[in-house]
Motif scaffolding. Structure first.
Motif, PDB file in Angstrom:
ATOM      1  N   LEU A  72     -13.031 -12.065  36.399  1.00 11.32           N
ATOM      2  CA  LEU A  72     -13.005 -13.353  37.085  1.00 11.32           C
ATOM      3  C   LEU A  72     -13.443 -13.229  38.543  1.00 11.32           C
ATOM      4  CD1 LEU A  72      -9.718 -14.903  35.648  1.00 11.32           C
ATOM      5  CD2 LEU A  72     -12.079 -15.325  34.939  1.00 11.32           C
ATOM      6  N   VAL A  73     -13.066 -12.143  39.192  1.00 14.45           N
ATOM      7  CA  VAL A  73     -13.503 -11.908  40.568  1.00 14.45           C
ATOM      8  C   VAL A  73     -15.027 -11.791  40.627  1.00 14.45           C
ATOM      9  CG1 VAL A  73     -13.491 -10.212  42.451  1.00 14.45           C
ATOM     10  CG2 VAL A  73     -11.343 -10.889  41.363  1.00 14.45           C
ATOM     11  N   ALA A  74     -15.598 -11.031  39.692  1.00 11.74           N
ATOM     12  CA  ALA A  74     -17.047 -10.864  39.648  1.00 11.74           C
ATOM     13  C   ALA A  74     -17.744 -12.187  39.362  1.00 11.74           C
ATOM     14  CB  ALA A  74     -17.412  -9.834  38.587  1.00 11.74           C
ATOM     15  N   LEU A  75     -17.163 -12.996  38.470  1.00 17.00           N
ATOM     16  CA  LEU A  75     -17.751 -14.296  38.140  1.00 17.00           C
ATOM     17  C   LEU A  75     -17.715 -15.233  39.346  1.00 17.00           C
ATOM     18  CD1 LEU A  75     -18.953 -16.272  36.112  1.00 17.00           C
ATOM     19  CD2 LEU A  75     -16.607 -16.802  35.336  1.00 17.00           C
ATOM     20  N   ALA A  76     -16.603 -15.228  40.076  1.00 24.25           N
ATOM     21  CA  ALA A  76     -16.499 -16.072  41.268  1.00 24.25           C
ATOM     22  C   ALA A  76     -17.560 -15.692  42.297  1.00 24.25           C
ATOM     23  CB  ALA A  76     -15.096 -15.968  41.875  1.00 24.25           C
ATOM     24  N   LYS A  77     -17.763 -14.392  42.476  1.00 25.71           N
ATOM     25  CA  LYS A  77     -18.796 -13.938  43.412  1.00 25.71           C
ATOM     26  C   LYS A  77     -20.182 -14.368  42.948  1.00 25.71           C
ATOM     27  CE  LYS A  77     -16.465  -9.906  45.431  1.00 25.71           C
ATOM     28  NZ  LYS A  77     -16.508  -8.428  45.632  1.00 25.71           N
ATOM     29  N   ALA A  78     -20.449 -14.220  41.661  1.00 20.39           N
ATOM     30  CA  ALA A  78     -21.758 -14.593  41.120  1.00 20.39           C
ATOM     31  C   ALA A  78     -22.008 -16.092  41.262  1.00 20.39           C
ATOM     32  CB  ALA A  78     -21.848 -14.179  39.652  1.00 20.39           C
ATOM     33  N   GLN A  79     -20.951 -16.865  41.149  1.00 20.96           N
ATOM     34  CA  GLN A  79     -21.069 -18.324  41.250  1.00 20.96           C
ATOM     35  C   GLN A  79     -21.012 -18.817  42.692  1.00 20.96           C
ATOM     36  OE1 GLN A  79     -22.273 -19.213  38.278  1.00 20.96           O
ATOM     37  NE2 GLN A  79     -20.761 -20.766  37.793  1.00 20.96           N
ATOM     38  N   GLY A  80     -20.662 -17.907  43.610  1.00 24.55           N
ATOM     39  CA  GLY A  80     -20.518 -18.312  45.011  1.00 24.55           C
ATOM     40  C   GLY A  80     -19.325 -19.220  45.241  1.00 24.55           C
ATOM     41  N   LYS A  81     -18.242 -19.000  44.467  1.00 25.43           N
ATOM     42  CA  LYS A  81     -17.060 -19.850  44.549  1.00 25.43           C
ATOM     43  C   LYS A  81     -15.851 -19.077  45.074  1.00 25.43           C
ATOM     44  CE  LYS A  81     -19.333 -23.297  43.006  1.00 25.43           C
ATOM     45  NZ  LYS A  81     -19.713 -24.374  43.952  1.00 25.43           N
ATOM     46  N   VAL A  82     -14.911 -19.830  45.621  1.00 21.09           N
ATOM     47  CA  VAL A  82     -13.675 -19.242  46.139  1.00 21.09           C
ATOM     48  C   VAL A  82     -12.640 -19.200  45.026  1.00 21.09           C
ATOM     49  CG1 VAL A  82     -11.798 -19.472  47.810  1.00 21.09           C
ATOM     50  CG2 VAL A  82     -14.135 -20.082  48.465  1.00 21.09           C
ATOM     51  N   LEU A  83     -12.055 -18.038  44.834  1.00 23.53           N
ATOM     52  CA  LEU A  83     -10.985 -17.847  43.853  1.00 23.53           C
ATOM     53  C   LEU A  83      -9.759 -17.351  44.602  1.00 23.53           C
ATOM     54  CD1 LEU A  83      -9.759 -17.544  41.019  1.00 23.53           C
ATOM     55  CD2 LEU A  83     -10.948 -15.338  40.829  1.00 23.53           C
ATOM     56  N   MET A  84      -8.685 -18.124  44.562  1.00 23.68           N
ATOM     57  CA  MET A  84      -7.463 -17.787  45.280  1.00 23.68           C
ATOM     58  C   MET A  84      -6.277 -17.796  44.331  1.00 23.68           C
ATOM     59  SD  MET A  84      -5.641 -19.821  48.459  1.00 23.68           S
ATOM     60  CE  MET A  84      -4.223 -19.115  49.325  1.00 23.68           C
ATOM     61  N   VAL A  85      -5.334 -16.875  44.553  1.00 22.48           N
ATOM     62  CA  VAL A  85      -4.095 -16.819  43.777  1.00 22.48           C
ATOM     63  C   VAL A  85      -2.966 -17.362  44.648  1.00 22.48           C
ATOM     64  CG1 VAL A  85      -2.500 -15.356  42.490  1.00 22.48           C
ATOM     65  CG2 VAL A  85      -4.954 -14.810  42.535  1.00 22.48           C
ATOM     66  N   SER A  86      -2.137 -18.211  44.074  1.00 21.58           N
ATOM     67  CA  SER A  86      -1.070 -18.851  44.846  1.00 21.58           C
ATOM     68  C   SER A  86       0.121 -17.912  45.013  1.00 21.58           C
ATOM     69  CB  SER A  86      -0.616 -20.150  44.167  1.00 21.58           C
ATOM     70  OG  SER A  86       0.397 -20.771  44.928  1.00 21.58           O
ATOM     71  N   GLN A  87      -0.026 -16.962  45.920  1.00 22.84           N
ATOM     72  CA  GLN A  87       1.101 -16.075  46.273  1.00 22.84           C
ATOM     73  C   GLN A  87       1.861 -16.754  47.408  1.00 22.84           C
ATOM     74  OE1 GLN A  87       0.614 -12.782  43.510  1.00 22.84           O
ATOM     75  NE2 GLN A  87       2.276 -13.560  44.777  1.00 22.84           N
ATOM     76  N   ASN A  88       2.699 -17.717  47.012  1.00 24.81           N
ATOM     77  CA  ASN A  88       3.325 -18.623  47.976  1.00 24.81           C
ATOM     78  C   ASN A  88       4.321 -17.952  48.907  1.00 24.81           C
ATOM     79  OD1 ASN A  88       4.538 -18.586  45.231  1.00 24.81           O
ATOM     80  ND2 ASN A  88       6.198 -19.715  46.209  1.00 24.81           N
TER      81      ASN A  88
END
Length: 346
Positions: free
Chosen positions: A109-125
Motif C-alpha cells: 500500500l505504501v508503494a501504491l500510494a507513492k506510485a499514485q502520488g497520494k498521501v497515506l496516513m494511519v490514525s495513530q491518535n
C-alpha cells in the motif's frame, strides 16, 4: 477545505461520524459509505446526514462525489482491500490502526500510494496529546542526557470495565499495544533493533487468547524499553497511553496521557526530576485538535498546504509500529526468544 468520504459506519466508524468529523472544520464530508443499509440509515436518523450523501459502495461514492480524501474506519481485516481500492481510485487515505494485518500488505500500500502520488496516513491518535508531544521534544532537545531505560506500565481489567473482543487473537499486542509501540518510536525518535516478549492468559480469564504480556525492546541508540501490559490486571487502572518513566543520565522524565476512564477524562501529566533533585510538574500546552481530531485535521492540512509536519504518521512511517506488533507476537509464539527487527521488516 478538503472534501472527504467515510467508509465504514459500524461501531467505531459511527463514533468517527458523531464525535470526530464534526469537530474538524477543515474537512467537508461529501459521502458516507457502508454495505449495511442499517449503518447508513443510522447516520441519517441519529446524525441528520442527508440520504443523498449515503452510498452502498465505495465505487458509487467515488464516482458521484468530488472527494479527495477517504477516511477508512472499517474492521482491521478490511483495511488492505479497501485502502488499496481507494488509492487505485485516486483518493488520499486516512486509515484507522492497525494499518494492515501484515508487513507485506503495508509495504504494498505504501508503494501504491507513492506510485499514485497520494498521501497515506494511519490514525495513530495517541501522538496527538500534550504529554507525548512534550516528551518527544524534551528527548529531541537532549533533556537529562542520553536515555538509559524506559519503563512503561498499562493496566486495565477487561471483565469489570467491558471489552469488545473476547475472541480476538492477540487482544493485547495487536489491538492495544500498537498505540504504546507507536508512542515509543514517536517519543524516542528512534527505531527498535530487537525484542523479546512473553504473553499469557490468567486462570479464570474470559479472553480466548493472551491478554497480558511483558516485553524488552532494544532501540538503535542504546535505550532499552521495559514494557508491562495487561487487560486482566486487578490493580489501579492506568491512563490509556500508560505510565512512562524515562531514565536519563541526569534525571527522569515521567508522564502519562489519555486518562480517560468510564466517561471521565483527566489531563495529561508530565514531571521532571533532576538527578538528586526535586520532582517538578510541567505545564503542558493545550492541543487545539487532540486525539482523533488531530489525525484528521493533520491530513487535511497536509493536503491543503503540501507541508508534512514532524511526527506525521504516514503509512511508510507506520510500518515500524506494525513491525513491533508482528515482532512481539512472533517472539511470544517462540516462548520469548529474541527477534531481530530485520527479520520482521525483511
Amino acid at each position: 477545505m478538503v472534501k472527504a468520504i467515510q467508509i465504514g459506519l459500524g461501531h467505531w466508524g459511527f463514533s468517527w461520524s458523531k464525535d470526530v468529523i464534526p469537530k474538524v472544520p477543515a474537512v467537508e464530508m461529501v459521502g458516507f459509505v457502508d454495505t449495511n443499509p442499517e449503518a447508513t440509515s443510522r447516520v441519517q436518523t441519529e446524525l441528520g446526514i442527508d440520504p443523498k450523501l449515503c452510498f452502498g459502495s465505495l465505487e458509487d461514492a467515488a464516482h458521484h462525489t468530488d472527494a479527495k480524501l477517504a477516511l477508512c474506519t472499517l474492521r482491521t481485516e478490511a483495511h488492505y482491500p479497501v485502502v488499496k481500492r481507494c488509492l487505485e481510485l485516486g483518493l488520499n487515505v486516512l486509515v484507522e490502526k492497525p494499518f494492515t494485518t501484515t508487513i507485506a500488505q503495508g509495504k504494498e500500500l505504501v508503494a501504491l500510494a507513492k506510485a499514485q502520488g497520494k498521501v497515506l496516513m494511519v490514525s495513530q491518535n495517541y501522538r496527538h496529546q500534550p504529554a507525548p508531544i512534550a516528551a518527544a521534544q524534551l528527548i529531541a532537545d537532549g533533556k537529562f542526557g542520553a536515555l538509559n531505560m524506559v519503563s512503561i506500565d498499562f493496566r486495565r481489567h477487561g471483565p469489570s470495565q467491558g471489552y469488545r473482543y473476547w475472541d480476538m487473537p492477540d487482544p493485547l499486542l495487536a489491538d492495544m499495544s500498537i498505540h504504546h509501540f507507536d508512542l515509543m518510536r514517536f517519543v524516542l525518535g528512534d527505531e527498535p533493533v530487537r525484542l523479546s516478549c512473553r504473553t499469557w492468559n490468567p486462570p479464570g480469564s474470559p479472553f480466548r487468547f493472551d491478554p497480558s504480556g511483558v516485553a524488552t525492546i532494544e532501540f538503535s541508540k542504546g535505550t532499552v524499553v521495559s514494557y508491562r501490559a495487561s487487560w486482566m490486571n486487578s490493580g489501579p487502572v492506568t491512563p490509556w497511553a500508560g505510565e512512562w518513566v524515562m531514565d536519563g543520565a541526569e534525571g527522569q522524565i515521567a508522564w502519562s496521557s489519555r486518562d480517560h476512564f468510564r466517561d471521565k477524562a483527566g489531563p495529561d501529566v508530565l514531571t521532571l526530576q533532576p538527578l538528586d533533585g526535586k520532582r517538578e510538574k510541567v505545564k503542558l500546552d493545550k492541543i487545539k485538535y487532540p486525539d482523533r481530531t488531530g489525525t484528521l485535521n493533520t491530513i487535511a492540512n497536509v493536503l491543503d498546504t503540501g507541508l508534512v509536519p514532524r511526527g506525521f504518521s504516514s503509512g511508510e512511517d507506520n510500518l515500524g509500529s506494525l513491525a513491533l506488533v508482528q515482532g512481539t507476537i512472533l517472539s511470544a509464539s517462540r516462548g520469548g526468544d529474541w527477534v531481530e527487527m530485520t527479520e520482521i521488516m525483511g
